[in-house]
Design an enzyme around this catalytic site. Structure first.
Site, PDB file in Angstrom:
ATOM      1  CG  HIS A  82      -0.325  -0.203   2.515  1.00 56.82           C
ATOM      2  ND1 HIS A  82       0.063  -1.449   2.950  1.00 56.82           N
ATOM      3  CD2 HIS A  82       0.022   0.651   3.508  1.00 56.82           C
ATOM      4  CE1 HIS A  82       0.612  -1.353   4.142  1.00 56.82           C
ATOM      5  NE2 HIS A  82       0.607  -0.082   4.506  1.00 56.82           N
ATOM      6  CG  HIS A  86       1.055   5.253   3.914  1.00 59.87           C
ATOM      7  ND1 HIS A  86       0.250   5.210   5.025  1.00 59.87           N
ATOM      8  CD2 HIS A  86       1.758   4.093   3.927  1.00 59.87           C
ATOM      9  CE1 HIS A  86       0.469   4.081   5.697  1.00 59.87           C
ATOM     10  NE2 HIS A  86       1.382   3.386   5.042  1.00 59.87           N
TER      11      HIS A  86
END
Ligand code: 5GP
Ligand code: ZN
Length: 148
Positions: A105, A107
């Protein structure tokens, strides 16, 4: 398009599957973006591949490219939406780098003038003291790995 592989124990796979609710802000065939549940700033957004891959090294190039495209599109959009002055865009890429959820992921952390936060330079406690020779060796090693 298939979102395989998935991991039934993975919280982000469960968000992708709709089993856990999220504040989704963007979706493509291969990528989902949603607000971080414990935001560092208003608008803190996570961009994940729908398929379960742990780190960048584990992620197929086309999927990683889709994640980066979404980050590229979303970063200015998120900044506008929360009236941010800037943002930090980063991956905790592996557990030693602080990755807590083992599903890749990126950010997007909006930043505001005077917010008291830190730049990416504050990631490590102390900087290594590397000689010119060591820096040359490291650069050569990286180039050699690319060609291997
Ligand atoms: P990491 O340390 O792995 O880079 O960051 C994981 C991020 O996922 C953290 O910022 C954390 O707040 C967020 N997070 C963990 N669980 C959930 C969840 O169930 N939903 C959402 N939206 N974010 C989560
Ligand atoms: Zn997963």
């Amino acid at each position: 398009m298939s979102a395989e592989p998935t991991d039934e124990d993975c919280i982000f796979c469960r968000i992708v599957a709709g089993e856990i609710p999220s504040r989704t802000v963007h979706e493509t065939d291969t990528v989902l973006a949603f607000l971080d549940a414990n935001p560092l700033a208003p608008g803190h957004t996570l961009v994940v591949p729908k398929a379960h891959h742990e780190t960048l090294a584990d992620t197929p190039e086309d999927v990683a490219s889709d994640v980066l495209t979404a980050l590229y599109e979303l970063t200015p959009t998120v900044e506008r939406a929360v009236d941010a002055d800037a943002s930090n865009v980063a991956f905790n890429n592996g557990s030693a780098a602080g990755q807590e959820v083992p599903h890749l992921h990126g950010h997007i952390v909006p930043r505001f003038e005077g917010d008291g936060g830190n730049p990416i330079h504050a990631l490590v406690g102390s900087r290594p003291d590397l000689s010119d020779e060591e820096l040359d060796d490291i650069a050569e090693g990286i180039s050699a790995e690319l060609e291997a």
